[in-house]
Enzyme design. Sequence first.
Site, PDB file in Angstrom:
ATOM      1  N   SER A  97       0.793  -1.230   0.000  1.00  0.00           N
ATOM      2  CA  SER A  97       0.000   0.000   0.000  1.00  0.00           C
ATOM      3  C   SER A  97       0.829   1.286   0.000  1.00  0.00           C
ATOM      4  O   SER A  97       0.388   2.297  -0.536  1.00  0.00           O
ATOM      5  CB  SER A  97      -1.005   0.016   1.151  1.00  0.00           C
ATOM      6  OG  SER A  97      -0.348  -0.220   2.364  1.00  0.00           O
TER       7      SER A  97
ATOM      8  N   HIS B 192       1.391   4.955   4.111  1.00  0.00           N
ATOM      9  CA  HIS B 192       0.545   5.599   3.096  1.00  0.00           C
ATOM     10  C   HIS B 192       1.042   7.013   2.801  1.00  0.00           C
ATOM     11  O   HIS B 192       1.181   7.407   1.651  1.00  0.00           O
ATOM     12  CB  HIS B 192      -0.904   5.664   3.582  1.00  0.00           C
ATOM     13  CG  HIS B 192      -1.604   4.343   3.561  1.00  0.00           C
ATOM     14  ND1 HIS B 192      -2.951   4.198   3.831  1.00  0.00           N
ATOM     15  CD2 HIS B 192      -1.146   3.100   3.302  1.00  0.00           C
ATOM     16  CE1 HIS B 192      -3.281   2.921   3.731  1.00  0.00           C
ATOM     17  NE2 HIS B 192      -2.201   2.234   3.430  1.00  0.00           N
TER      18      HIS B 192
END
Length: 275
Positions: free
Chosen positions: A148, A202
């Site tokens: 991610s 992230h």
Amino acid sequence: SQMTEPTALNRTPPLNAWALTAGLIVASLLVFGYGVLIGVNPFSPANLDILKLGANFAPLTATGDLWRLFSSMFIHIGVLHLLVNMWALYIFGSYAEFYFGRKFYAVMYLLCGLMGSIATTWWNLPAAEAMLRSDLPQQLPAISAGASGAIMGLGGALLIAAWRPRADLPVGARLNLRMLITLMLINLAIGLLIPNIDNAAHMGGAATGILLAWLFSFSHHTGRTPQPAYLVIRWTGILLMAAVLYYLVQHIKQRGAPLADIGAQIRQELQDVGD
């Protein structure tokens, strides 16, 4: 070598246009399959199993296992985590590979993923250091894994691609900036509202993607600048980014030095489980 143009994020491009993205997806699927074969639970894997595969964990990463910064990009914590990430990688990656070209895309994916891993290690170091002061610290460092950070990097890069599209890009192949901003904001909101989401990875990945895509758009050849000049600008920027990553890794190693005993203890536990 020319690449086939996808007209939007929701159109299916031919495989040769997203071969590198397909390779990255296959790599994660193979790692997941290997885990299942050696007995890792595919739905809720045990922490020790994920660590043995190569997940990122500050007390190990900062005390010599720097390879975890890379390996953790291909490890997923359960089948749902894998499927969600691979779908996002297909959506963002297939367009990014076409837009930025395969070489730049490969470098960008790697740097965004590594910066995501570095950010989460750095974020978890205080909790690792608390383990030195107490046998029962209030908060343990998080175990982190998944693509991610790199995927959010691609999302950040595509924001710039939508905002400042390449001059040679056909109108039909341009991205919808509003839709992308909404997608990224939803992702960030999910991260803030749901526990155990790796927000540091992230944000580290997204910031790196935005910077690299800005560099790409700044140095993209529009016919006015001689080719070698814009390539020099681009690759100098990439080398500077790599130097920043190297500096941050050295900083993590320095902060990890006092944690050597804790790292050794956890490695022994992993070995005992393996025997």
